[in-house]
Design a protein around this motif. Structure first.
Motif, short mmCIF file in Angstrom:
data_model
loop_
_atom_site.label_atom_id
_atom_site.label_comp_id
_atom_site.label_asym_id
_atom_site.label_seq_id
_atom_site.Cartn_x
_atom_site.Cartn_y
_atom_site.Cartn_z
N SER A 410 0.85 -1.18 0.00
CA SER A 410 0.00 0.00 0.00
C SER A 410 0.88 1.23 0.00
O SER A 410 2.11 1.14 0.08
CB SER A 410 -0.93 -0.01 1.22
N LEU A 411 0.25 2.36 -0.11
CA LEU A 411 0.99 3.61 -0.17
C LEU A 411 1.46 3.99 1.23
O LEU A 411 0.67 4.09 2.17
CB LEU A 411 0.10 4.71 -0.75
N SER A 412 2.74 4.21 1.39
CA SER A 412 3.28 4.59 2.68
C SER A 412 4.56 5.38 2.46
O SER A 412 5.18 5.33 1.40
CB SER A 412 3.56 3.37 3.55
N GLY A 413 4.96 6.13 3.46
CA GLY A 413 6.17 6.92 3.35
C GLY A 413 6.26 7.94 4.47
O GLY A 413 5.62 7.79 5.52
N LYS A 414 7.03 9.00 4.21
CA LYS A 414 7.24 10.02 5.23
C LYS A 414 7.35 11.39 4.57
O LYS A 414 7.97 11.54 3.52
CB LYS A 414 8.49 9.73 6.05
N LEU A 437 -5.36 12.59 -3.37
CA LEU A 437 -5.32 11.77 -2.17
C LEU A 437 -5.11 12.67 -0.97
O LEU A 437 -4.30 13.60 -1.01
CB LEU A 437 -4.16 10.76 -2.24
N LYS A 438 -5.84 12.40 0.08
CA LYS A 438 -5.64 13.14 1.32
C LYS A 438 -5.41 12.10 2.41
O LYS A 438 -6.32 11.34 2.77
CB LYS A 438 -6.86 14.00 1.64
N LEU A 439 -4.17 12.06 2.94
CA LEU A 439 -3.79 11.01 3.87
C LEU A 439 -3.40 11.61 5.22
O LEU A 439 -2.82 12.70 5.29
CB LEU A 439 -2.61 10.21 3.32
N ALA A 440 -3.73 10.88 6.28
CA ALA A 440 -3.35 11.31 7.62
C ALA A 440 -1.86 11.09 7.85
O ALA A 440 -1.28 10.12 7.34
CB ALA A 440 -4.16 10.53 8.66
N ILE A 441 -1.24 11.97 8.60
CA ILE A 441 0.16 11.82 8.98
C ILE A 441 0.27 11.94 10.50
O ILE A 441 -0.54 12.60 11.15
CB ILE A 441 1.07 12.86 8.29
N HIS A 448 0.34 6.45 5.77
CA HIS A 448 0.09 5.08 5.33
C HIS A 448 -1.39 4.94 5.04
O HIS A 448 -2.22 5.47 5.77
CB HIS A 448 0.49 4.08 6.42
N ASP A 449 -1.73 4.25 3.97
CA ASP A 449 -3.13 3.98 3.66
C ASP A 449 -3.23 2.61 3.02
O ASP A 449 -2.84 2.42 1.87
CB ASP A 449 -3.72 5.05 2.74
N SER A 450 -3.75 1.64 3.77
CA SER A 450 -3.82 0.26 3.28
C SER A 450 -4.93 0.06 2.26
O SER A 450 -5.05 -1.01 1.68
CB SER A 450 -4.04 -0.69 4.45
N THR A 451 -5.77 1.08 2.03
CA THR A 451 -6.84 0.92 1.03
C THR A 451 -6.35 1.24 -0.37
O THR A 451 -7.07 1.02 -1.34
CB THR A 451 -8.02 1.84 1.37
N ILE A 452 -5.16 1.78 -0.51
CA ILE A 452 -4.63 2.14 -1.83
C ILE A 452 -3.63 1.07 -2.24
O ILE A 452 -2.51 1.03 -1.73
CB ILE A 452 -3.97 3.52 -1.81
N VAL A 453 -4.03 0.19 -3.13
CA VAL A 453 -3.15 -0.85 -3.65
C VAL A 453 -2.67 -0.40 -5.02
O VAL A 453 -3.48 -0.18 -5.92
CB VAL A 453 -3.86 -2.21 -3.73
N LEU A 454 -1.37 -0.26 -5.17
CA LEU A 454 -0.82 0.30 -6.40
C LEU A 454 -0.45 -0.78 -7.39
O LEU A 454 0.08 -1.84 -7.02
CB LEU A 454 0.42 1.14 -6.06
N PHE A 455 -0.69 -0.51 -8.66
CA PHE A 455 -0.32 -1.42 -9.73
C PHE A 455 0.58 -0.68 -10.72
O PHE A 455 0.40 0.50 -11.00
CB PHE A 455 -1.56 -1.96 -10.46
#
Length: 738
Positions: A410-414, A437-441, A448-455
């Motif tokens: 999933s999408l994750s980083g810093k 995309l609007k993600l919590a930090i 991190h957002d486990s609902t976004i699976v990247l292809f």
């Protein structure tokens, strides 16, 4: 009670307590409870330049479909062992489907596929699935490898030791065991067999090697115990021989099958130089049993896997019927499944010349390239041959690496810089366009957002207003291997003259790789994101897709069930249809796969345009983003396809594109080539039909198959491979007329 009987009772009690504690020690030190294997079923056995290689993977954990791992990696190597491609696929329902295209100007005689999960290669890269696939019409020498395996795992000086060997690609009839003094200890009569054994008594202080090679046997221990296990149709006899200075009071023999103890015993060898234990296998299930010998303290001394043979005839689970209509150019078949346990499988149809022995059971049950036929025979000769294969096994301790990833990539980083908010605004660019995309930090900037699976390959940028921030993004790890792990022990043949033989013999030269098991250990790079519990998105997928008008009609308090397919890997599985995908996920969804003509809904909307239910039945699943089902009063379904909002997003990017994210490889369905449609040119397709991800069951036992034949095949081979829900591997094949 006399003091002697009391001492004996105390000794027996302490032995039992030690025996009960040994499983905990084993599970802590060795990968017993999570024996993971993988098998790739291909659409064909040979390919040409430019061909697409289609495959389906089946994952097994302790003999049942594996659900521990969520990501499978496939590495493709050339015949010269250079890495051609590194792929990653999501594992859904213990399977994955994918493809790889052979380079158009590829010049090698073959190529290799290696499939693995991160759990498989923590200890030994040989747990990975590997297959060498030839290029059609090209001659090339097969890779030649050699390994040796002291039975039990070590050599003991002064007692008879049994040594197993594996000669892959070699056809040698004679090899020679030499000492460090150069003298010939004894010949090794291989008789051209791939697997075999030889016995010898090593002397303390001497070292040994295989003549004219770099293969060096382990140094013999000055004290210890050696084992020799022999499998029979209804029993296993384990012989032990020890040195006189080996003074262990008691021995514990434990047998594991599928992560559970199926056999355990305590025996004494203190005052004896040898002894044996007979294990009755008639009441044990068919499959691999791992034998461990430990001392009273639980220290593992010896290890040996054995195979409990089947005592029943292999059942036939399928019936194939030709239903081609007279005069039709399209071939029609009907595959009928004849068992109550559901099965997930792949189906390939090709020319009969493209045939090879099946080994799905060998890979999934034993983690070895063993033909299925070898596991289905119960005669002494077949059992002995299989025993020689399993003797060539090693046990490695569990390495401390990262824990298995239970979630899909999933999408994750810093985010780096002065953080002034609890969320971050990003813009994701892919082939479909732009997506906000609007993600919590958290306080440290991790997101991190486990609902976004990247292809495939995507790009990520910060939205405007955040120019003072920078971004680090995690991606799928790179390949575990820079070159094939099966190339370092390649054998080259040369003519040499043995110092004790008058005739010239061919002997292999071997580059040491397996002598030191730690050199065979590979660990994937670690990606760690530490953060507190994440907040979910403020806006739901429903709010994004449904218009206000549709909300008034179908979001007005009536019972409704929503499914978000935006990043659901199951839509990328081959063979799945819309109604099959929704079955079991929607309460009140009345669809019966055995009666597909009866549709489960009365009204259907596609992107808020009303259509007939038949019109949405064959939608391309990867395009589906969101589904709402209302069972009452009129059984209505709303289907929304993926869309990227606001084309002006490109102008709202704060930084240049450059944060590349490598995601999963997208599944591409098998399609008919232009050769099948253009009748003016010869149709020489090797694979005529390929369908992975097919699920059959008692309620849905039939699959209708339609395909176009080619211009050269007179007969065709139908190959069905899969795994039942109870973990049973299945292989079925039948030749049909054109």
């Amino acid at each position: 009670m006399t003091r002697y009987s009391f001492r004996f009772s105390v000794m027996i009690m302490s032995m039992v307590i030690a025996l009960l504690s040994i499983p905990k020690i084993l599970n802590a030190q060795y990968p017993i409870s999570t024996t993971q294997t993988i098998y790739l079923s291909f659409d064909n056995v040979t390919y040409s330049e430019g061909d697409t290689v289609h495959f389906q993977a089946f994952l097994s954990n302790n003999g049942i479909p594996g659900t521990d791992s969520k990501t499978m990696f496939v590495d493709w190597f050339s015949s010269s062992d250079s890495l051609l491609a590194h792929q990653a696929y999501p594992i859904v329902n213990a399977t994955a489907a994918g493809q790889w295209v052979v380079p158009t100007f590829y010049e090698g005689a073959n190529f290799k596929a290696i499939a693995y999960t991160s759990a498989m290669i923590r200890n030994d890269s040989y747990l990975a699935f590997h297959k060498e696939i030839p290029i059609l019409g090209r001659m090339g020498s097969a890779s030649q490898h050699m390994r040796i395996f002291p039975e039990g795992g070590s050599l003991v000086a002064g007692v008879s030791n049994r040594i197993g060997y594996h000669l892959d690609g070699l056809q040698e009839n004679n090899l020679y065991l030499l000492s460090n003094l150069g003298d010939t200890v004894q010949p090794i009569l291989t008789m051209g067999k791939q697997y075999g054994t030889f016995d010898f008594v090593p002397e303390l202080g001497k070292t040994y090697r295989i003549g004219a090679t770099d293969i060096v046997l382990p140094v013999a221990q000055s004290e210890g115990i050696a084992m020799e296990a022999t499998t029979y149709p209804n029993s296993v006899v384990v012989m032990f021989r020890k040195t006189k200075n080996f003074l262990s009071d008691s021995m514990n023999l434990i047998g594991y099958m599928d992560g559970e103890i199926v056999y355990q015993s305590i025996f004494l060898l203190k005052n004896r130089d040898s002894g044996f234990v007979e294990i009755k296998t008639r009441t044990l299930p068919t499959g691999k049993m791992q034998l461990f010998l430990s001392d009273k303290n639980g220290e593992i001394l010896l290890y040996r896997p054995i195979y409990v043979p089947s005592r029943e005839k292999e059942p036939i689970f399928f019936n194939l019927v030709d239903v081609t209509k007279a005069g039709s150019a399209t071939k029609g078949l009907q595959l009928n499944y004849q068992d109550s346990i559901p099965v997930r499988l792949s189906i390939s149809i090709r020319d009969t010349v493209f045939k090879e022995p099946s080994n799905i059971k060998g890979w999934l049950q034993l983690g070895k390239n063993i033909p299925d036929s070898a596991l289905q025979k119960n005669d002494p000769a077949s059992i002995q041959a299989l025993d020689e294969v399993l003797r060539c096994s090693v046990l490695t301790k569990s390495k401390q690496s990262f824990s298995e990833n239970k979630n899909y990539f999933s999408l994750s980083g810093k985010v780096k810089g002065k953080i002034q908010s609890t969320d971050i605004s990003l813009i994701l660019r892919s082939e479909g366009g732009y997506q906000p995309l609007k993600l919590a930090i958290d306080a440290n900037g991790y997101f991190h957002d486990s609902t976004i699976v990247l292809f495939d390959t995507c790009y990520l940028a910060l939205a405007k207003g955040q120019e003072k921030l920078s971004l680090d993004v995690d991606s799928l790890p790179p390949s575990a291997f820079s070159k094939s792990p099966y190339s370092s022990n390649r054998v080259s043949l040369s003519y040499v003259k043995s110092n004790t033989q008058t005739s010239e013999i061919i002997q292999p030269t071997w580059i040491s790789f397996y002598g030191d098991t730690s050199r065979g250990h590979h660990v994937l790079p670690k990606v760690v994101v530490q953060a507190p519990k994440w907040r979910t998105k403020a806006d739901s997928v429903r709010d994004i897709y449904m218009s206000d008008l549709m909300k008034l009609q179908y979001d007005n308090g009536r019972a409704a069930y929503d499914i978000n397919f935006e990043n659901d890997p199951s839509v990328y599985l081959g063979g799945a249809k819309l109604w099959d995908l929704l079955l079991g996920k929607l309460p009140g969804f009345g669809y019966n796969p055995s009666n597909p003509s009866k549709l489960p809904v009365n009204k259907a909307f596609l992107d808020e345009i009303e259509m007939s239910p038949e019109g949405v039945s064959d939608l391309v699943l990867p395009q589906i983003a969101f589904v709402r089902f209302l069972p009452r009063p009129d059984s209505t379904i709303l289907i929304y396809t993926k869309k990227y909002h606001d084309p002006s997003l490109k102008a709202r990017i704060a930084h240049n594109w450059g944060k590349s994210i490598i995601g999963y490889t997208s599944y591409i369905p098998f399609g008919q080539s232009m050769a099948a449609k253009d009748k003016s040119i010869p149709d020489r397709r090797k694979t005529l039909y390929w369908e992975p991800g097919v699920t059959l069951s008692k309620d849905n036992p039939t699959l209708d198959i339609k395909f176009e034949t080619n211009s050269i095949a007179k007969k065709m081979l139908v190959v069905v491979e899969g795994v039942k829900a109870d973990g049973t591997p299945i292989h079925y094949e039948q030749v049909i007329d054109k």
